[in-house]
Design an enzyme around this catalytic site. Structure first.
Site: not given
Ligand code: UFG
Length: 325
Positions: A140, A144, A116
């Protein structure tokens, strides 16, 4: 050619099993169905089992005699990993060791690992390349990074063992044929939350933070279609089958979209307006996470087909309204 896929009943794993099946590989899914579904396994046999059970694994290896293993089975929810680190280390690290030990017992020496972008934590340079330090900021990501170190050491041990570790960025979208897609309870990922909000399943979508140092103040991510990601595993597998050495590759397109851009795209593609509210920052979110994807393109010849946010959202939406999402 026989490929054993752990976690093949899950979101990414099931797209992998479908692609392997379509490409003529013989495939066996090993999955405990903790978050996956039997209906999602479209090709080959499904063995319901846990990676904690080495005897069960031995049985499967003895019968199926895989040439290679793709390892998707893992827990993936970052906030849960903060609250339940032991659960994450046991499943993501200890169970991976079980799998590697059984592979060694049966002389299976090719391994593709679902890593990841979380291993980078908050990278200093964007786009982030594979040479950047591993600096995870949550359990998490630590699990990894730990497995990546185990794989590196095993590969350097002089034993017959080669691996490819694929560092996924933000995986999204669904099977363009609409047969499978994301199907976990309580999704937290942006595109899924947004399409479910468009559908009416949630009353509103929260944007976590609008004061980031980005053009519109919201976080930027590199969204990759799940089928392009599965295809990256195929090129990695072919590379190992041709004798390629152990290596690590980013899986992203190399450019990103802000949360606000994603929300706008979801509204446009679905044709539905929905309530969006600005909320405080979520802990542990790097402002920008975009892959340097040159290495996988140049060394493995990976050519993504769906580098188009609208298409990603369209397939996620179609799955949501017509499939079991
Ligand atoms: N976000 C919102 N509202 C929501 C959901 C997400 O504003 O309801 C924002 C988050 O704050 C973030 C972006 O959208 O800025 C993307 O969020 P996600 O939860 O879709 O994905 P992440 O970037 O947090 O997660 C991904 C992978 C994880 C990994 C991570 C590493 O899914 O497995 O990147 O930073 F750990």
């Amino acid at each position: 050619m026989r490929v054993l896929v752990t976690g093949g009943a899950g979101y990414i794993g099931s797209h992998m099993v479908k692609l392997l099946g379509e490409r003529g590989y013989e495939v066996l899914t090993y999955d405990n169905l903790s978050t996956g579904h039997d209906w999602a396994v479209l090709y080959g046999r499904l063995v319901v089992g846990d990676l904690a059970y080495k005897d069960k694994l031995r049985e499967v290896f003895g019968e199926f005699k895989p040439d290679a293993v793709m390892h998707f089975a893992a827990y993936i929810v970052v906030p849960e990993s903060v609250r339940e680190p032991l659960k994450y280390y046991r499943n993501n690290v200890v169970n991976t060791i079980n799998l590697l030990e059984v592979m060694e017992e049966f002389g299976v020496d090719k391994f593709i690992f679902s890593s990841s972008a979380a291993v980078y934590g908050i990278p200093e340079k964007i786009p982030v390349s594979e040479g950047a330090p591993l600096n995870p900021i949550n359990p998490y990501g630590e699990t990894k990074a730990t497995v990546e170190r185990i794989l590196r050491d095993l590969s350097n041990s002089g034993k017959d063992f080669r691996y490819v570790s694929l560092r996924y960025f933000n995986v999204a979208g669904a099977d363009p044929e609409g047969k499978i897609g994301f199907a976990y309870p309580n999704p937290t990922h942006l595109i899924i939350r947004a399409v479910k909000t468009a559908k009416g399943e949630f009353e509103r979508l929260e944007i976590y933070g609008t004061d980031y140092p980005t053009p519109d103040g919201t976080c930027i991510r590199d969204y990759i279609h799940v089928v392009d990601l599965a295809d990256a595993h195929i090129v990695a597998l072919e590379y190992l089958l041709e004798g390629g050495q152990s290596d690590v590759f980013n899986c992203g397109y190399g450019h990103g979209y802000s949360v606000k851009e994603v929300v706008e795209t979801v509204k446009r593609v679905t044709g539905r307006d929905f309530k969006v509210v600005e909320a405080p920052r979520r802990e542990g979110d790097p402002p920008v996470l975009v892959a340097d994807s040159k290495k996988i393109r140049e060394r493995l010849g990976w050519e993504p087909k769906y580098d188009d946010l609208k298409f990603i959202v369209k397939t996620a939406w179609e799955w949501e309204v017509k499939g079991r999402g």
